[in-house]
Scaffold this motif. Structure first.
Motif: not given
Lengths: 444, 444
Positions: A308-318
């Motif tokens: 899965d590709k991951v958005s930096p926004v997801k990393l920021f939220v998680e």
């Protein structure tokens, strides 16, 4: 010039090379060739044995051939090879069409150690007789290899060539993973795949130099007993192919701080999902793209497509991190030889402090390389697989059994012991080599 | 119970609250209410002033209101607030429909410092009179706040409440970014956005505690002179909105080791492209989603939509890292209060060593919060914006000019000086507060 070539040594232009000197293994020379070889005996040898990849389909494309001794270009050193390291990358090269692979035939291998036999123009940090380990871009699995000096590292006093190839790639990767990328600090937990392999063992060992670290290791069930007997660096051994994420969560419901993944494919997603907050997932290999005996373009595509590709926004939220480490690219595409050199020096210093104790699975003759690669392919090794050009090949059975399985293989230990016997003999017949070893000790 | 409520203090049930005590700012009380207030004077005050968000549309929804003094639940402490920190997150709360925002009206604010006035059941690590800083989930911008003790940190001896709110959030974020996530080591380079803001200044200062680190800072051109005059922690000041990536590459053609991005949107992609190999991009804010005066759902969507998703395989091929840090989520969603506490302790230790020197832009009365928020919104602050409940509001012009621009605002310095004058007066009239400060010094 930064690459050795297959043309004959420039220092001996009077010698005409054979037609690229290709001789297959087991070397069954035609009467004509045998005569040719005899004629040469009076002069210094201009050929060497090498492990050559002749095509991209199946194990049969890996052959032992005679190749011209490489020339030594500006900035290069010529190394008389005593030990070669097998790495998973070698299997990937053999099987998969990844970017910028050379055209076959070419000499395989990314890691070797030995003694410097010749020093090219402009090289100031090495001299003839130095004991070194090298990480060349291919060509390491041969009796001689010419390598740009930037990929060559002097061995610390007391480190053998066998130690060096068991240490350099595996522990540099482990060191960069743990201390540069994942920032391992006391109290953290980590999960490592292929825990029985060379890098896996190095990771577990280096991780345990940090206080209160919990190591989860995933590998074939068949290795668990041997790993438990060998050391206790892995706190929780989990079974490859099982639902290991549930097992981890039984011990640590919140997951782990660090996941080190050399498999790729669906393990990426699984690894990410196992992360605690502030956790890091690091992809440092893609061995899931090596699945069968043949060139597996489709398994490569599948392994990458599953991720899965991951958005930096997801990393920021998680509150999570994703990273990748690719030592070959670092050295040969990204021009970070100095960065890698600092890591090698750090690893050698840890070895000097007794914190790095490499585990060698077995040592093989060049001629037995296919069997050694097969062992890695089947993930049966525990620790490093090493080739030693000075070893005699194993006696072949009168009627060779060419099955897929490696069941008829001898236990790895025999191979290593063979090597030890040989070393003793060599010491008797090669006093000049010991002299140069003493020299090295003095200078270092 | 982990949250303070808007019901009257349980300790004084005999008092009937006013109709939720809503009084707008500037407080112009009706004659009836004034009478009500007079009646209360004989008893201990059961109301407090607070900064309340009354809706999600525009600055006018931020009001000063009278609210009941919060109750103190099990595991909580009641803090008499002396200073409140403004953070960019406060603007995001005010403007954007992000997940799990409380229903309006509610008291704003995530950071405050002051003295413990009451200790709830089960709290063993604090006592009445302790000087503390707190990172509550909302409700920090009031005269009194009740906070779960896990989000409360004792101040080291000599640290004022003003210091504490200028330090805690900004330097904890900077510390986690640099030393937990990005693993800053000597010789590395980093780029930080909003370099003039509280976190930006903290990042530059902490980065310079590591040898030979190069700091690139991006911020409005208008701040460059002031930043240069203030310190030289930023080696290369770049202009917000300019082609700063080209400017970076003029100095460092290979890019930088670390990019710290609090903007999000297209800066994510730009930041990633600026990374050297082995570089890390860290997203720790999304201030690009705050664009206008009104709730900007579309700018949030745009900012997130612009961010390219990245496959771990790409990171593996390119030797790069992506990470995210979100302090609020860490505390309130991911249950990592202990982890944050260790970072707070480390930052306070660095303050003790003189390595943390917070920069305060200006200090404001609660009633001037809208002006303070507007200053942050327009990115005109250099360092931290602080609210002080004991400050008198600025005198309002006879005919208030309600333009969009903040040109008619007084320079920030005046506000701080006002505060200083007031502090002197307070010291005269509040000897008991100084006593408790002395107590704190003795106990710590």
């Amino acid at each position: 010039m930064t690459e050795s070539t297959d043309t004959p040594a420039a220092a001996a232009p009077e010698k005409t090379p054979t037609e690229n000197g290709t001789t297959e293994t087991p070397p069954e020379e035609t009467p004509d060739k045998a005569t040719e070889e005899k004629e040469k005996e009076a002069e210094p040898p201009k050929e060497m044995r090498a492990v050559v990849l002749t095509g991209y389909v199946g194990l049969k494309t890996v052959k032992i051939q005679k190749k011209p001794v490489p020339t030594v270009g500006e900035g290069e050193v010529l190394i008389r090879v005593k030990a070669c390291g097998l790495n998973f990358q070698d299997l990937i090269v053999r099987q998969v069409a990844i970017d910028s692979l050379p055209k076959t035939p070419f000499i395989l291998g990314f890691e070797c150690a030995g003694e410097i036999e010749q020093v090219g123009e402009g090289v100031t940090n090495f001299k003839v007789g130095d004991q070194v380990v090298a990480l060349p871009e291919y060509k390491a699995w041969a009796e001689l290899v010419s390598v740009p000096a930037q990929y060559v590292y002097a061995l610390p006093s007391g480190m053998t060539a066998l130690d060096a190839v068991a240490i350099t790639t595996n522990y540099v990767v482990a060191y960069l993973l743990l201390f540069e990328i994942a920032n391992l600090t006391p109290g953290k937990s980590l999960l490592v795949h292929s825990a029985g392999g060379g890098v896996g063992q190095a990771v577990a060992q280096l991780a345990k130099t940090v206080d209160n670290v919990t190591v989860f290791g995933v590998c074939s069930k068949s290795k668990h007993e041997a790993l438990k007997a060998n050391n206790n660096n892995i706190d929780h051994l989990l079974e490859r192919g099982s639902d290991y994420t549930s097992e981890v969560r039984k011990v640590s419901p919140e997951g782990v701080d660090i996941v080190l993944d050399c498999l790729c494919g669906e393990e990426c997603n699984r690894g990410y999902s196992l992360l605690k907050t502030m956790g890091r997932y690091v992809l440092y290999g893609s061995s899931n793209i090596v699945t069968g005996d043949t060139r597996s373009f489709f398994s490569a595509v599948r392994a990458w497509w599953q991720v899965d590709k991951v958005s930096p926004v997801k990393l920021f939220v998680e509150n999570k991190s994703l990273a990748g480490l690719n030592l070959r690219h670092l050295l040969f595409q990204h021009g970070r030889a100095d960065y890698v050199r600092r890591a090698v020096e750090r690893v050698f210093a840890l070895w000097g402090e007794g914190k790095v104790k490499p585990l060698v699975d077995s040592t093989w003759a060049l001629e037995d390389v296919v069997e050694a690669m097969q062992k890695m392919h089947e993930r049966k090794n525990i620790g490093k697989l090493v080739l030693d050009p000075s070893l005699e090949p194993k006696p072949k059975p009168a009627t060779p059994a060419k099955g897929k399985s490696g069941k008829e293989k001898k236990p790895a230990k025999e191979s290593s012991e063979e090597k030890k016997d040989k070393e003793t003999k060599e010491e008797e017949k090669k006093p000049e080599e010991n002299e140069s070893k003493d020299k090295e000790k003095e200078s270092s």
